[in-house]
Design an enzyme around this catalytic site. Sequence first.
Site, PDB file in Angstrom:
ATOM      1  N   LYS A 163       0.839  -1.145  -0.039  1.00  0.00           N
ATOM      2  CA  LYS A 163       0.047   0.094  -0.012  1.00  0.00           C
ATOM      3  C   LYS A 163       1.074   1.205  -0.152  1.00  0.00           C
ATOM      4  O   LYS A 163       0.435   2.209  -0.908  1.00  0.00           O
ATOM      5  CB  LYS A 163      -0.962  -0.122   1.073  1.00  0.00           C
ATOM      6  N   ARG A 195      -9.798   0.360   8.654  1.00  0.00           N
ATOM      7  CA  ARG A 195      -9.430  -0.898   8.931  1.00  0.00           C
ATOM      8  C   ARG A 195     -10.296  -1.850   9.737  1.00  0.00           C
ATOM      9  O   ARG A 195     -10.235  -2.845  10.232  1.00  0.00           O
ATOM     10  CB  ARG A 195      -8.047  -0.945  10.065  1.00  0.00           C
ATOM     11  N   ARG A 222      11.581  -5.675   4.658  1.00  0.00           N
ATOM     12  CA  ARG A 222      11.379  -4.291   4.551  1.00  0.00           C
ATOM     13  C   ARG A 222      12.279  -3.281   5.280  1.00  0.00           C
ATOM     14  O   ARG A 222      12.585  -3.623   6.374  1.00  0.00           O
ATOM     15  CB  ARG A 222       9.893  -3.998   5.044  1.00  0.00           C
ATOM     16  N   ARG A 243      11.360  -1.494  11.213  1.00  0.00           N
ATOM     17  CA  ARG A 243      10.190  -1.284  11.807  1.00  0.00           C
ATOM     18  C   ARG A 243      10.059  -2.175  12.995  1.00  0.00           C
ATOM     19  O   ARG A 243      10.166  -3.491  12.767  1.00  0.00           O
ATOM     20  CB  ARG A 243       8.779  -1.443  11.219  1.00  0.00           C
ATOM     21  N   ARG A 295      -0.774  -9.092  13.310  1.00  0.00           N
ATOM     22  CA  ARG A 295      -1.233  -8.138  12.237  1.00  0.00           C
ATOM     23  C   ARG A 295      -2.145  -8.789  11.507  1.00  0.00           C
ATOM     24  O   ARG A 295      -3.014  -8.420  10.703  1.00  0.00           O
ATOM     25  CB  ARG A 295      -0.286  -7.513  11.849  1.00  0.00           C
TER      26      ARG A 295
HETATM   27  P1  ADP Z   1       2.371  -1.916   3.146  1.00  0.00           P
HETATM   28  O1  ADP Z   1       2.094  -0.433   3.116  1.00  0.00           O
HETATM   29  O2  ADP Z   1       0.974  -2.434   2.463  1.00  0.00           O
HETATM   30  O3  ADP Z   1       2.304  -2.476   4.699  1.00  0.00           O
HETATM   31  P2  ADP Z   1       4.704  -1.802   1.741  1.00  0.00           P
HETATM   32  O4  ADP Z   1       4.359  -0.743   0.764  1.00  0.00           O
HETATM   33  O5  ADP Z   1       5.448  -1.131   2.975  1.00  0.00           O
HETATM   34  O6  ADP Z   1       3.362  -2.213   2.290  1.00  0.00           O
HETATM   35  O7  ADP Z   1       5.723  -3.039   1.033  1.00  0.00           O
HETATM   36  C1  ADP Z   1       5.999  -3.917   2.118  1.00  0.00           C
HETATM   37  C2  ADP Z   1       7.456  -4.602   1.583  1.00  0.00           C
HETATM   38  O8  ADP Z   1       7.290  -5.032   0.232  1.00  0.00           O
HETATM   39  C3  ADP Z   1       8.386  -3.405   1.426  1.00  0.00           C
HETATM   40  O9  ADP Z   1       9.626  -3.667   1.312  1.00  0.00           O
HETATM   41  C4  ADP Z   1       8.316  -3.297  -0.058  1.00  0.00           C
HETATM   42  O10 ADP Z   1       9.510  -2.636  -0.650  1.00  0.00           O
HETATM   43  C5  ADP Z   1       8.114  -4.415  -0.562  1.00  0.00           C
HETATM   44  N1  ADP Z   1       7.038  -4.514  -1.643  1.00  0.00           N
HETATM   45  C6  ADP Z   1       5.944  -3.681  -2.203  1.00  0.00           C
HETATM   46  N2  ADP Z   1       5.577  -4.056  -3.196  1.00  0.00           N
HETATM   47  C7  ADP Z   1       6.289  -5.009  -3.865  1.00  0.00           C
HETATM   48  C8  ADP Z   1       5.889  -5.910  -4.998  1.00  0.00           C
HETATM   49  N3  ADP Z   1       5.029  -5.874  -5.706  1.00  0.00           N
HETATM   50  N4  ADP Z   1       7.135  -6.969  -5.222  1.00  0.00           N
HETATM   51  C9  ADP Z   1       7.972  -6.960  -4.306  1.00  0.00           C
HETATM   52  N5  ADP Z   1       8.263  -6.591  -3.177  1.00  0.00           N
HETATM   53  C10 ADP Z   1       7.359  -5.438  -2.989  1.00  0.00           C
HETATM   54  P1  AMP Z   2       0.747   0.247   8.973  1.00  0.00           P
HETATM   55  O1  AMP Z   2       1.766   1.196   9.116  1.00  0.00           O
HETATM   56  O2  AMP Z   2      -0.396   0.568   8.155  1.00  0.00           O
HETATM   57  O3  AMP Z   2       1.232  -1.107   9.009  1.00  0.00           O
HETATM   58  O4  AMP Z   2       0.301   0.283  10.580  1.00  0.00           O
HETATM   59  C1  AMP Z   2       1.073  -0.029  11.729  1.00  0.00           C
HETATM   60  C2  AMP Z   2       0.138   0.092  13.028  1.00  0.00           C
HETATM   61  O5  AMP Z   2      -0.489   1.209  13.307  1.00  0.00           O
HETATM   62  C3  AMP Z   2      -0.895  -1.156  12.887  1.00  0.00           C
HETATM   63  O6  AMP Z   2      -0.526  -2.332  13.165  1.00  0.00           O
HETATM   64  C4  AMP Z   2      -1.982  -0.561  14.190  1.00  0.00           C
HETATM   65  O7  AMP Z   2      -1.256  -0.843  15.304  1.00  0.00           O
HETATM   66  C5  AMP Z   2      -1.611   0.809  13.928  1.00  0.00           C
HETATM   67  N1  AMP Z   2      -2.687   1.342  12.838  1.00  0.00           N
HETATM   68  C6  AMP Z   2      -2.439   2.125  11.659  1.00  0.00           C
HETATM   69  N2  AMP Z   2      -3.742   2.321  11.348  1.00  0.00           N
HETATM   70  C7  AMP Z   2      -4.590   2.086  11.616  1.00  0.00           C
HETATM   71  C8  AMP Z   2      -5.983   2.135  11.769  1.00  0.00           C
HETATM   72  N3  AMP Z   2      -6.706   2.745  10.605  1.00  0.00           N
HETATM   73  N4  AMP Z   2      -6.837   1.577  12.869  1.00  0.00           N
HETATM   74  C9  AMP Z   2      -6.269   1.042  13.694  1.00  0.00           C
HETATM   75  N5  AMP Z   2      -4.783   1.126  14.205  1.00  0.00           N
HETATM   76  C10 AMP Z   2      -3.902   1.401  13.202  1.00  0.00           C
END
Ligand code: ADP
Ligand code: AMP
Length: 214
Positions: A13, A88, A127, A160, A171
Amino acid sequence: MEIILLGPPGAGKGTQAKRIKAEYDIPQISTGDMLRAAVRAGTELGKMAKKIMDTGGLVSDDIVIGLVEERLKEQDCEKGFILDGFPRTIAQAEALDGVLGKLDRKLRHVVSLEVDQDVIVERLGGRRTCKSCGAMYHVKYEPPKVEGKCDKCGGELYIRDDDNPETIRNRLAQYGEQTAPLLNYYGEKGLVRGIDCGTKSPDEVYSGIKEILG
Ligand code: ADP
Ligand code: AMP
């Protein structure tokens, strides 16, 4: 253009939101980023949120709804916005409907990023995020040119706190129980378009998203 990116943690995302933001010039509203900023700032909200985020649970609906409501009123959201990680829960989605109604706005697209669990675990495990500018990398799929350093700003890359196996498991469970039902919620409104993100590169996924956005 009012967009929700829906998908499990690690689906991509944030990666895709940054691309949309750059091309369509609309802000990325990531509740996860907002909460992490509060944690860094050491506010009461940040202290409370950190405890929950470290376990992989969800921060209370009231808090995140309040954050998003205030953010959506800002001027840079007038042309549109990308919601990343919000809503969410069904309660958050209902509250969002209310907020958008008050602002006389309407959701245009809910893009569902579809990816299998085993891929998620690998993505989150690899990541790396820039401490300074928030750019995202993956040790295998999107490695930085110099290990540990951001290509864009030279900032330090970090892992993270919640990208560890136990928290990832929780999660994912939260996603299944609380967030996946949103696919039906928005599906019934005819807003959802799905895209396979598990086998495609970020660029390929982005091309698919652009087709959806039109
Ligand atoms: P989210 O925001 O949904 O938690 P991220 O955008 O942070 O996910 O992506 C999670 C990890 O996967 C990051 O390290 C990113 O670089 C990697 N990633 C994202 N999209 C792809 C893809 N299409 N193929 C391989 N790796 C990806
Ligand atoms: P994210 O960066 O989206 O992976 O979110 C990291 C963490 O933040 C999640 O595991 C939750 O603990 C909290 N969080 C983020 N967005 C929300 C949301 N919309 N509602 C509740 N908790 C959230």
